[in-house]
Design a protein around this motif. Structure first.
Motif, PDB file in Angstrom:
ATOM      1  N   ASP A 168     -19.074  16.171  26.314  1.00 18.81           N
ATOM      2  CA  ASP A 168     -19.779  17.273  25.402  1.00 18.81           C
ATOM      3  C   ASP A 168     -18.789  17.337  24.127  1.00 18.81           C
ATOM      4  O   ASP A 168     -18.362  18.793  23.667  1.00 18.81           O
ATOM      5  CB  ASP A 168     -20.075  18.476  25.946  1.00 18.81           C
ATOM      6  CG  ASP A 168     -21.169  19.313  25.184  1.00 18.81           C
ATOM      7  OD1 ASP A 168     -21.692  18.758  24.619  1.00 18.81           O
ATOM      8  OD2 ASP A 168     -21.089  20.533  25.429  1.00 18.81           O
ATOM      9  N   ILE A 169     -18.219  16.672  23.351  1.00 23.70           N
ATOM     10  CA  ILE A 169     -17.432  16.748  22.295  1.00 23.70           C
ATOM     11  C   ILE A 169     -17.908  15.844  21.020  1.00 23.70           C
ATOM     12  O   ILE A 169     -18.730  14.767  21.437  1.00 23.70           O
ATOM     13  CB  ILE A 169     -16.106  16.149  22.522  1.00 23.70           C
ATOM     14  CG1 ILE A 169     -15.850  14.817  23.219  1.00 23.70           C
ATOM     15  CG2 ILE A 169     -15.364  17.239  23.515  1.00 23.70           C
ATOM     16  CD1 ILE A 169     -14.473  14.364  23.099  1.00 23.70           C
ATOM     17  N   GLU A 170     -17.616  16.014  19.928  1.00 27.55           N
ATOM     18  CA  GLU A 170     -17.788  15.121  18.883  1.00 27.55           C
ATOM     19  C   GLU A 170     -16.586  14.547  18.346  1.00 27.55           C
ATOM     20  O   GLU A 170     -15.662  15.349  17.966  1.00 27.55           O
ATOM     21  CB  GLU A 170     -18.473  15.679  17.693  1.00 27.55           C
ATOM     22  CG  GLU A 170     -18.966  14.927  16.813  1.00 27.55           C
ATOM     23  CD  GLU A 170     -19.863  15.649  15.722  1.00 27.55           C
ATOM     24  OE1 GLU A 170     -19.552  15.243  14.567  1.00 27.55           O
ATOM     25  OE2 GLU A 170     -20.392  16.653  15.908  1.00 27.55           O
ATOM     26  N   ILE A 171     -16.451  13.293  18.222  1.00 31.27           N
ATOM     27  CA  ILE A 171     -15.185  12.240  17.878  1.00 31.27           C
ATOM     28  C   ILE A 171     -15.544  12.031  16.210  1.00 31.27           C
ATOM     29  O   ILE A 171     -16.448  11.112  16.294  1.00 31.27           O
ATOM     30  CB  ILE A 171     -14.898  11.365  18.783  1.00 31.27           C
ATOM     31  CG1 ILE A 171     -14.651  11.853  20.178  1.00 31.27           C
ATOM     32  CG2 ILE A 171     -13.775  10.624  18.082  1.00 31.27           C
ATOM     33  CD1 ILE A 171     -14.411  10.573  21.062  1.00 31.27           C
ATOM     34  N   SER A 172     -14.818  12.926  15.421  1.00 30.24           N
ATOM     35  CA  SER A 172     -15.105  12.301  14.095  1.00 30.24           C
ATOM     36  C   SER A 172     -14.583  11.167  13.668  1.00 30.24           C
ATOM     37  O   SER A 172     -13.571  10.605  14.506  1.00 30.24           O
ATOM     38  CB  SER A 172     -14.552  13.485  13.090  1.00 30.24           C
ATOM     39  OG  SER A 172     -13.096  13.352  13.076  1.00 30.24           O
ATOM     40  N   GLU A 173     -14.872  10.551  12.527  1.00 30.47           N
ATOM     41  CA  GLU A 173     -14.278   9.356  12.152  1.00 30.47           C
ATOM     42  C   GLU A 173     -13.015   9.508  11.703  1.00 30.47           C
ATOM     43  O   GLU A 173     -12.092   8.550  12.088  1.00 30.47           O
ATOM     44  CB  GLU A 173     -14.724   9.067  10.612  1.00 30.47           C
ATOM     45  CG  GLU A 173     -16.334   8.329  10.694  1.00 30.47           C
ATOM     46  CD  GLU A 173     -16.557   7.197  11.544  1.00 30.47           C
ATOM     47  OE1 GLU A 173     -15.931   6.270  11.575  1.00 30.47           O
ATOM     48  OE2 GLU A 173     -17.411   7.105  12.264  1.00 30.47           O
ATOM     49  N   SER A 212      -3.898   8.638  25.619  1.00 29.39           N
ATOM     50  CA  SER A 212      -4.137   9.013  24.311  1.00 29.39           C
ATOM     51  C   SER A 212      -5.835   9.642  24.220  1.00 29.39           C
ATOM     52  O   SER A 212      -5.779  10.498  23.477  1.00 29.39           O
ATOM     53  CB  SER A 212      -4.076   7.650  23.522  1.00 29.39           C
ATOM     54  OG  SER A 212      -4.880   6.662  23.422  1.00 29.39           O
ATOM     55  N   ILE A 213      -6.531   8.915  24.906  1.00 30.74           N
ATOM     56  CA  ILE A 213      -8.189   9.648  24.849  1.00 30.74           C
ATOM     57  C   ILE A 213      -7.848  10.763  25.505  1.00 30.74           C
ATOM     58  O   ILE A 213      -8.649  11.604  24.972  1.00 30.74           O
ATOM     59  CB  ILE A 213      -9.131   8.485  25.506  1.00 30.74           C
ATOM     60  CG1 ILE A 213      -8.720   7.197  24.661  1.00 30.74           C
ATOM     61  CG2 ILE A 213     -10.292   9.130  25.683  1.00 30.74           C
ATOM     62  CD1 ILE A 213      -9.781   5.987  25.436  1.00 30.74           C
ATOM     63  N   SER A 214      -7.381  10.903  26.653  1.00 29.55           N
ATOM     64  CA  SER A 214      -7.390  12.089  27.329  1.00 29.55           C
ATOM     65  C   SER A 214      -6.809  13.418  26.644  1.00 29.55           C
ATOM     66  O   SER A 214      -7.254  14.422  26.517  1.00 29.55           O
ATOM     67  CB  SER A 214      -6.819  12.260  28.739  1.00 29.55           C
ATOM     68  OG  SER A 214      -5.537  11.892  28.763  1.00 29.55           O
ATOM     69  N   ASP A 215      -5.785  13.144  25.811  1.00 28.05           N
ATOM     70  CA  ASP A 215      -5.153  13.943  24.882  1.00 28.05           C
ATOM     71  C   ASP A 215      -6.204  14.356  23.794  1.00 28.05           C
ATOM     72  O   ASP A 215      -5.968  15.463  23.328  1.00 28.05           O
ATOM     73  CB  ASP A 215      -3.782  13.227  24.414  1.00 28.05           C
ATOM     74  CG  ASP A 215      -2.524  13.205  25.322  1.00 28.05           C
ATOM     75  OD1 ASP A 215      -2.941  13.782  26.365  1.00 28.05           O
ATOM     76  OD2 ASP A 215      -1.878  12.419  25.043  1.00 28.05           O
ATOM     77  N   LEU A 232      -9.816  18.188  21.403  1.00 33.51           N
ATOM     78  CA  LEU A 232     -11.163  18.438  20.632  1.00 33.51           C
ATOM     79  C   LEU A 232     -12.001  19.682  21.590  1.00 33.51           C
ATOM     80  O   LEU A 232     -12.576  20.325  20.729  1.00 33.51           O
ATOM     81  CB  LEU A 232     -12.048  17.381  20.677  1.00 33.51           C
ATOM     82  CG  LEU A 232     -11.467  16.339  19.784  1.00 33.51           C
ATOM     83  CD1 LEU A 232     -12.407  15.023  19.787  1.00 33.51           C
ATOM     84  CD2 LEU A 232     -11.561  16.482  18.287  1.00 33.51           C
ATOM     85  N   ARG A 233     -11.652  19.768  22.810  1.00 29.32           N
ATOM     86  CA  ARG A 233     -12.062  20.702  23.628  1.00 29.32           C
ATOM     87  C   ARG A 233     -11.607  22.140  23.178  1.00 29.32           C
ATOM     88  O   ARG A 233     -12.431  23.131  23.132  1.00 29.32           O
ATOM     89  CB  ARG A 233     -11.975  20.523  25.147  1.00 29.32           C
ATOM     90  CG  ARG A 233     -13.078  19.772  25.563  1.00 29.32           C
ATOM     91  CD  ARG A 233     -12.861  19.403  27.203  1.00 29.32           C
ATOM     92  NE  ARG A 233     -13.665  18.752  27.879  1.00 29.32           N
ATOM     93  CZ  ARG A 233     -13.709  18.691  29.247  1.00 29.32           C
ATOM     94  NH1 ARG A 233     -12.839  19.148  29.810  1.00 29.32           N
ATOM     95  NH2 ARG A 233     -14.919  18.051  29.587  1.00 29.32           N
ATOM     96  N   GLU A 234     -10.405  22.210  22.913  1.00 28.37           N
ATOM     97  CA  GLU A 234      -9.763  23.304  22.380  1.00 28.37           C
ATOM     98  C   GLU A 234     -10.170  23.697  21.292  1.00 28.37           C
ATOM     99  O   GLU A 234     -10.472  25.142  20.925  1.00 28.37           O
ATOM    100  CB  GLU A 234      -8.102  23.178  22.451  1.00 28.37           C
ATOM    101  CG  GLU A 234      -7.571  22.973  23.943  1.00 28.37           C
ATOM    102  CD  GLU A 234      -6.158  22.675  24.021  1.00 28.37           C
ATOM    103  OE1 GLU A 234      -5.549  22.619  22.828  1.00 28.37           O
ATOM    104  OE2 GLU A 234      -5.667  22.354  24.873  1.00 28.37           O
ATOM    105  N   THR A 235     -10.256  22.983  20.321  1.00 25.28           N
ATOM    106  CA  THR A 235     -10.654  23.166  18.978  1.00 25.28           C
ATOM    107  C   THR A 235     -12.077  23.589  18.999  1.00 25.28           C
ATOM    108  O   THR A 235     -12.604  24.610  18.281  1.00 25.28           O
ATOM    109  CB  THR A 235     -10.635  21.981  17.928  1.00 25.28           C
ATOM    110  OG1 THR A 235      -9.333  21.314  18.162  1.00 25.28           O
ATOM    111  CG2 THR A 235     -11.094  22.371  16.630  1.00 25.28           C
ATOM    112  N   THR A 265     -13.596  27.513  17.781  1.00 24.56           N
ATOM    113  CA  THR A 265     -14.625  27.994  16.708  1.00 24.56           C
ATOM    114  C   THR A 265     -15.754  28.472  17.315  1.00 24.56           C
ATOM    115  O   THR A 265     -16.929  28.720  16.452  1.00 24.56           O
ATOM    116  CB  THR A 265     -14.864  26.465  16.153  1.00 24.56           C
ATOM    117  OG1 THR A 265     -15.553  25.611  16.974  1.00 24.56           O
ATOM    118  CG2 THR A 265     -13.730  25.790  15.411  1.00 24.56           C
ATOM    119  N   THR A 266     -16.032  28.632  18.557  1.00 25.01           N
ATOM    120  CA  THR A 266     -17.252  29.322  19.177  1.00 25.01           C
ATOM    121  C   THR A 266     -17.072  30.619  19.633  1.00 25.01           C
ATOM    122  O   THR A 266     -16.061  31.225  19.694  1.00 25.01           O
ATOM    123  CB  THR A 266     -17.591  28.569  20.246  1.00 25.01           C
ATOM    124  OG1 THR A 266     -16.527  28.319  21.465  1.00 25.01           O
ATOM    125  CG2 THR A 266     -18.249  27.143  19.984  1.00 25.01           C
TER     126      THR A 266
END
Length: 88
Positions: free
Chosen positions: A54-59, A72-75, A80-83, A87-88
């Motif tokens: 449930d994240i969005e991976i930007s370009e 590296s993907i898990s990091d 992204l989850r923390e960010t 923001t919510t």
């Protein structure tokens, strides 16, 4: 963290049809040179991770540095989850 890495490992084997058994895939194994993911595989991995976590991976985040290994993907997922939480 281990749950995220296990989920990514499962995605690689079950969704991307990597022929290496999950138990033999190390968190630092190269996705391209060890697991033989191609450009389409990386795109599928990106989309599946977005849906699964449930994240969005930007370009900007869809870079070779962020997609070199399971670690590296898990990091990236954690960051992204923390960010997203901030923001919510």
């Amino acid at each position: 963290m281990n749950e995220i890495q296990a989920a990514i490992r499962s995605i690689i084997v079950n969704d991307l049809f990597c022929e290496i058994p999950e138990s033999e895939i190390g968190v630092d194994d190269g996705l391209r040179n060890v697991l033989a993911l191609d450009s389409l595989g990386f795109l599928e991995l990106r989309v599946t991770c977005e849906e699964r976590f449930d994240i969005e991976i930007s370009e900007d985040d869809f870079t070779p540095e962020n997609f070199t290994s399971i670690r590296s993907i898990s990091d990236l997922v954690l960051r992204l989850r923390e960010t997203q939480l901030e923001t919510t």
